[in-house]
Write an enzyme that holds these catalytic residues in place. Structure first.
Site, PDB file in Angstrom:
ATOM      1  N   LYS A 160     -13.501  -3.079  16.152  1.00 49.67           N
ATOM      2  CA  LYS A 160     -14.358  -3.421  17.674  1.00 49.67           C
ATOM      3  C   LYS A 160     -14.713  -4.994  17.642  1.00 49.67           C
ATOM      4  O   LYS A 160     -15.071  -5.319  16.379  1.00 49.67           O
ATOM      5  CB  LYS A 160     -15.545  -2.537  17.915  1.00 49.67           C
ATOM      6  CG  LYS A 160     -16.342  -2.834  19.056  1.00 49.67           C
ATOM      7  CD  LYS A 160     -17.301  -1.817  19.208  1.00 49.67           C
ATOM      8  CE  LYS A 160     -17.979  -2.317  20.481  1.00 49.67           C
ATOM      9  NZ  LYS A 160     -17.508  -2.326  21.723  1.00 49.67           N
TER      10      LYS A 160
ATOM     11  N   ALA B  40      -2.082  -1.528  28.569  1.00 46.78           N
ATOM     12  CA  ALA B  40      -1.649  -0.008  28.278  1.00 46.78           C
ATOM     13  C   ALA B  40      -1.362   0.451  26.989  1.00 46.78           C
ATOM     14  O   ALA B  40      -1.384   1.568  26.549  1.00 46.78           O
ATOM     15  CB  ALA B  40      -0.392  -0.150  29.327  1.00 46.78           C
TER      16      ALA B  40
ATOM     17  N   ASN C  54     -19.900   2.184  29.173  1.00 45.45           N
ATOM     18  CA  ASN C  54     -19.720   3.614  28.624  1.00 45.45           C
ATOM     19  C   ASN C  54     -19.353   4.466  29.851  1.00 45.45           C
ATOM     20  O   ASN C  54     -20.435   4.537  30.779  1.00 45.45           O
ATOM     21  CB  ASN C  54     -20.779   4.056  27.777  1.00 45.45           C
ATOM     22  CG  ASN C  54     -20.423   5.296  26.701  1.00 45.45           C
ATOM     23  OD1 ASN C  54     -19.706   6.327  27.285  1.00 45.45           O
ATOM     24  ND2 ASN C  54     -20.424   5.092  25.629  1.00 45.45           N
ATOM     25  N   MET C  55     -18.188   5.248  29.950  1.00 43.29           N
ATOM     26  CA  MET C  55     -17.737   6.174  31.027  1.00 43.29           C
ATOM     27  C   MET C  55     -18.019   7.574  30.688  1.00 43.29           C
ATOM     28  O   MET C  55     -17.601   8.371  31.419  1.00 43.29           O
ATOM     29  CB  MET C  55     -16.097   5.885  31.247  1.00 43.29           C
ATOM     30  CG  MET C  55     -15.997   4.421  31.540  1.00 43.29           C
ATOM     31  SD  MET C  55     -15.931   3.870  33.254  1.00 43.29           S
ATOM     32  CE  MET C  55     -15.668   2.244  33.448  1.00 43.29           C
TER      33      MET C  55
ATOM     34  N   HIS D  97     -19.304   1.819  15.298  1.00 37.35           N
ATOM     35  CA  HIS D  97     -18.108   1.793  15.935  1.00 37.35           C
ATOM     36  C   HIS D  97     -17.180   1.265  14.581  1.00 37.35           C
ATOM     37  O   HIS D  97     -17.368   0.852  13.701  1.00 37.35           O
ATOM     38  CB  HIS D  97     -17.838   0.804  16.783  1.00 37.35           C
ATOM     39  CG  HIS D  97     -18.449   1.150  18.084  1.00 37.35           C
ATOM     40  ND1 HIS D  97     -19.854   0.924  18.413  1.00 37.35           N
ATOM     41  CD2 HIS D  97     -18.219   2.038  19.164  1.00 37.35           C
ATOM     42  CE1 HIS D  97     -20.278   1.638  19.568  1.00 37.35           C
ATOM     43  NE2 HIS D  97     -19.172   1.943  20.164  1.00 37.35           N
TER      44      HIS D  97
ATOM     45  N   THR E   4     -22.577  -0.042  25.318  1.00 37.04           N
ATOM     46  CA  THR E   4     -23.493   1.060  25.233  1.00 37.04           C
ATOM     47  C   THR E   4     -24.907   0.785  24.617  1.00 37.04           C
ATOM     48  O   THR E   4     -25.863   1.197  25.369  1.00 37.04           O
ATOM     49  CB  THR E   4     -22.852   2.136  24.689  1.00 37.04           C
ATOM     50  OG1 THR E   4     -21.354   2.466  25.027  1.00 37.04           O
ATOM     51  CG2 THR E   4     -23.672   3.572  24.835  1.00 37.04           C
TER      52      THR E   4
ATOM     53  N   THR F 191     -16.233  -4.403  27.501  1.00 38.32           N
ATOM     54  CA  THR F 191     -17.507  -4.848  26.946  1.00 38.32           C
ATOM     55  C   THR F 191     -17.414  -6.311  26.335  1.00 38.32           C
ATOM     56  O   THR F 191     -16.287  -6.821  26.309  1.00 38.32           O
ATOM     57  CB  THR F 191     -18.156  -3.902  26.207  1.00 38.32           C
ATOM     58  OG1 THR F 191     -17.267  -3.583  24.762  1.00 38.32           O
ATOM     59  CG2 THR F 191     -18.075  -2.376  26.598  1.00 38.32           C
TER      60      THR F 191
ATOM     61  N   MET G 223      -7.900   2.413  24.268  1.00 39.18           N
ATOM     62  CA  MET G 223      -8.386   2.907  25.412  1.00 39.18           C
ATOM     63  C   MET G 223      -7.235   2.976  26.745  1.00 39.18           C
ATOM     64  O   MET G 223      -7.040   4.060  27.314  1.00 39.18           O
ATOM     65  CB  MET G 223      -9.301   2.137  25.969  1.00 39.18           C
ATOM     66  CG  MET G 223     -10.760   2.620  25.468  1.00 39.18           C
ATOM     67  SD  MET G 223     -11.183   4.540  25.618  1.00 39.18           S
ATOM     68  CE  MET G 223     -11.126   4.741  27.367  1.00 39.18           C
TER      69      MET G 223
ATOM     70  N   GLY H   7      -3.392  -0.392  24.279  1.00 35.65           N
ATOM     71  CA  GLY H   7      -4.615  -0.612  23.495  1.00 35.65           C
ATOM     72  C   GLY H   7      -5.116   0.849  23.163  1.00 35.65           C
ATOM     73  O   GLY H   7      -4.529   1.926  23.695  1.00 35.65           O
TER      74      GLY H   7
HETATM   75  N1  LIG Z   1     -16.588   1.708  28.908  1.00 37.10           N
HETATM   76  C1  LIG Z   1     -16.305   2.595  28.046  1.00 37.10           C
HETATM   77  O1  LIG Z   1     -16.491   3.624  28.159  1.00 37.10           O
HETATM   78  C2  LIG Z   1     -15.280   2.076  26.846  1.00 37.10           C
HETATM   79  C3  LIG Z   1     -15.258   0.614  26.810  1.00 37.10           C
HETATM   80  N2  LIG Z   1     -14.344   0.189  25.640  1.00 37.10           N
HETATM   81  C4  LIG Z   1     -14.206  -1.104  25.787  1.00 37.10           C
HETATM   82  O2  LIG Z   1     -12.990  -1.505  26.253  1.00 37.10           O
HETATM   83  C5  LIG Z   1     -12.232  -2.631  25.763  1.00 37.10           C
HETATM   84  C6  LIG Z   1     -10.952  -2.281  24.863  1.00 37.10           C
HETATM   85  O3  LIG Z   1     -11.318  -1.635  23.807  1.00 37.10           O
HETATM   86  P1  LIG Z   1      -9.900  -0.935  23.038  1.00 37.10           P
HETATM   87  O4  LIG Z   1      -9.032  -0.194  23.907  1.00 37.10           O
HETATM   88  O5  LIG Z   1     -10.554  -0.451  21.816  1.00 37.10           O
HETATM   89  O6  LIG Z   1      -9.202  -2.530  22.727  1.00 37.10           O
HETATM   90  P2  LIG Z   1      -7.641  -2.744  22.077  1.00 37.10           P
HETATM   91  O7  LIG Z   1      -7.824  -4.171  21.479  1.00 37.10           O
HETATM   92  O8  LIG Z   1      -7.198  -1.692  21.516  1.00 37.10           O
HETATM   93  O9  LIG Z   1      -7.037  -2.830  23.720  1.00 37.10           O
HETATM   94  C7  LIG Z   1      -7.125  -3.907  24.446  1.00 37.10           C
HETATM   95  C8  LIG Z   1      -5.946  -4.068  25.009  1.00 37.10           C
HETATM   96  O10 LIG Z   1      -5.747  -4.954  26.346  1.00 37.10           O
HETATM   97  C9  LIG Z   1      -4.607  -5.896  26.292  1.00 37.10           C
HETATM   98  N3  LIG Z   1      -4.797  -7.395  27.015  1.00 37.10           N
HETATM   99  C10 LIG Z   1      -5.377  -8.239  26.630  1.00 37.10           C
HETATM  100  N4  LIG Z   1      -5.350  -8.994  27.619  1.00 37.10           N
HETATM  101  C11 LIG Z   1      -4.506  -8.654  28.464  1.00 37.10           C
HETATM  102  C12 LIG Z   1      -4.056  -9.073  29.818  1.00 37.10           C
HETATM  103  N5  LIG Z   1      -4.308 -10.465  29.958  1.00 37.10           N
HETATM  104  N6  LIG Z   1      -3.307  -8.204  30.340  1.00 37.10           N
HETATM  105  C13 LIG Z   1      -2.928  -6.795  29.878  1.00 37.10           C
HETATM  106  N7  LIG Z   1      -3.320  -6.427  29.101  1.00 37.10           N
HETATM  107  C14 LIG Z   1      -4.097  -7.230  28.105  1.00 37.10           C
HETATM  108  C15 LIG Z   1      -4.459  -6.051  24.633  1.00 37.10           C
HETATM  109  O11 LIG Z   1      -3.001  -6.383  24.518  1.00 37.10           O
HETATM  110  C16 LIG Z   1      -4.662  -4.602  24.101  1.00 37.10           C
HETATM  111  O12 LIG Z   1      -3.657  -3.931  24.159  1.00 37.10           O
HETATM  112  C17 LIG Z   1     -13.422  -3.105  24.649  1.00 37.10           C
HETATM  113  O13 LIG Z   1     -14.232  -4.214  25.332  1.00 37.10           O
HETATM  114  C18 LIG Z   1     -14.133  -2.071  24.331  1.00 37.10           C
HETATM  115  O14 LIG Z   1     -15.510  -2.120  24.069  1.00 37.10           O
HETATM  116  C19 LIG Z   1     -13.782   1.130  24.780  1.00 37.10           C
HETATM  117  C20 LIG Z   1     -14.176   2.229  24.917  1.00 37.10           C
HETATM  118  C21 LIG Z   1     -15.082   3.148  25.848  1.00 37.10           C
HETATM  119  O1  LIG Z   2     -15.097  -0.596  21.582  1.00 40.13           O
HETATM  120  C1  LIG Z   2     -15.377   0.790  21.598  1.00 40.13           C
HETATM  121  O2  LIG Z   2     -14.451   1.363  20.802  1.00 40.13           O
HETATM  122  C2  LIG Z   2     -16.166   1.368  22.474  1.00 40.13           C
HETATM  123  N1  LIG Z   2     -16.988   0.482  23.178  1.00 40.13           N
HETATM  124  C3  LIG Z   2     -17.849   0.735  24.146  1.00 40.13           C
HETATM  125  C4  LIG Z   2     -19.112   0.099  23.736  1.00 40.13           C
HETATM  126  O3  LIG Z   2     -18.900  -1.219  23.548  1.00 40.13           O
HETATM  127  O4  LIG Z   2     -20.221   0.609  24.063  1.00 40.13           O
HETATM  128  C5  LIG Z   2     -18.086   2.265  24.301  1.00 40.13           C
HETATM  129  C6  LIG Z   2     -17.973   3.108  23.006  1.00 40.13           C
HETATM  130  O5  LIG Z   2     -18.751   3.163  22.287  1.00 40.13           O
HETATM  131  C7  LIG Z   2     -16.564   2.753  22.310  1.00 40.13           C
END
Ligand SMILES: NC(=O)C1=CN([C@@H]2O[C@H](COP(=O)(O)OP(=O)(O)OC[C@H]3O[C@@H](n4cnc5c(N)ncnc54)[C@H](O)[C@@H]3O)[C@@H](O)[C@H]2O)C=CC1
Ligand SMILES: O=C(O)C1=N[C@H](C(=O)O)C[C@H](O)C1
Length: 266
Positions: free
Chosen positions: A159, A9, A124-125, A155, A166, A100, A13, A11
């Site tokens: 990251k 929560a 990617n959503m 990025h 993506t 990811t 995202m 992070g």
């Molecule tokens: N599918 C999509 O559209 C997108 C995917 N992502 C992916 O989402 C992931 C997170 O990205 P960010 O938010 O930038 O990273 P971030 O590092 O800012 O956030 C991750 C969060 O997860 C928490 N966390 C880790 N282990 C945990 C656990 N066991 N229980 C509860 N919380 C836990 C961390 O403390 C941190 O606050 C990455 O894999 C990124 O590539 C990011 C943006 C878009």
């Molecule tokens: O880590 C990110 O920030 C993002 N991760 C996703 C990915 O690995 O493709 C989606 C987006 O591009 C942002």
């Protein structure tokens, strides 16, 4: 009203998801989970994002957080997402996974899980990237094989995984268009005297820096001409809105694993 638990929560995202839930009809923030030891535990989850307080405090108590919840939205790390997918299947919850950085084994593990959960998983959503995947597949199928395919991404400096989820999805779409297997044709990095480009391969190039939210291009490079299909994310709300819509969409679906293409009807 769907009662949503936000995992990760605090992070980047997680915060964007809490914002999106506040704006989307039918979605309610039910609980906000973080890992033990995070400073923000005990603080109001919505107030941390700059909105009015919600009364939902950040917690690391998993059982309490999930008790009464309908859905988990999870942007964390692959092993964390696998653990929560098991919980979602056991408790019959919706689980939206944006995480990811999966290994092939982790991907296979999540696909093999079963139970009453409705899992939606996508690297990617955003609507734009999911549409782009269709365009890439079409271009790869239409162009002759001497058009070399390269996937580029950039990025932010924080990251941790590469190539991005993506980029791999776009590579997969190109491989499907070409009717080839991505794993055995991907060139994920180049360094030193690499020799000439191997025909039929799909190359990846990764850039990291600053606060770039997410840029992706697929280049089809032929002799004397080049086509580039690109997407530029300008705000994390595009991913967060997609994730909340996926969560609402999955509420009445049969148990199973779904993609954003399923959610968007693409
Ligand atoms: N599918 C999509 O559209 C997108 C995917 N992502 C992916 O989402 C992931 C997170 O990205 P960010 O938010 O930038 O990273 P971030 O590092 O800012 O956030 C991750 C969060 O997860 C928490 N966390 C880790 N282990 C945990 C656990 N066991 N229980 C509860 N919380 C836990 C961390 O403390 C941190 O606050 C990455 O894999 C990124 O590539 C990011 C943006 C878009
Ligand atoms: O880590 C990110 O920030 C993002 N991760 C996703 C990915 O690995 O493709 C989606 C987006 O591009 C942002």
């Amino acid at each position: 009203m769907q009662k949503i638990t936000v995992l990760g929560a605090t992070g980047r995202m997680g915060q964007a998801i809490i914002h999106a839930i506040a704006q989307i009809d039918g979605a309610a923030l039910y609980s906000a989970l973080e890992r033990e030891g995070v400073d923000a535990i005990g603080k109001d989850a919505r107030a941390l994002t700059g909105l009015e307080p919600s009364g939902v405090l950040i917690t690391s108590n998993v059982d309490e957080a999930l008790d009464g919840s309908d859905a988990i939205i999870d942007f964390t790390a692959p092993q964390v997402s696998i653990d929560y997918a098991k919980k979602a299947h056991a408790l019959g919850l919706v689980h939206v996974i944006g995480t990811t950085g999966w290994t092939a084994e982790e991907d296979a593990e999540i696909a093999s899980l079963s139970g009453n959960g409705r899992l939606v998983k996508a690297g990617n959503m955003s609507l734009g990237v999911n549409l782009l995947m269709g365009l890439v597949k079409k271009a790869a199928a239409a162009l002759p094989e001497d058009f070399d395919i390269e996937v580029l991404e950039m990025h932010h400096r924080m990251k941790v995984d590469a190539p991005s989820g993506t980029a791999l999805m776009l590579g997969e779409a190109a491989a499907e268009g070409r009717e080839i297997d991505l794993a055995s044709n991907a060139v994920r990095a180049r360094d030193g005297i690499t020799g000439a480009r191997e025909p039929g391969t799909i190359g990846f190039a990764t850039l990291r820096g600053g606060t770039v939210i997410g840029d992706h291009s697929v280049v089809f490079a032929g002799s004397n001409e080049r086509i580039e299909l690109s997407h530029h994310a300008q705000d994390r709300s595009i991913f967060a809105n997609g994730a909340v819509h996926a969560s609402l969409w999955a509420q009445d679906k049969a148990p199973g694993l779904y993609s954003m293409a399923d959610v968007l009807g693409l």
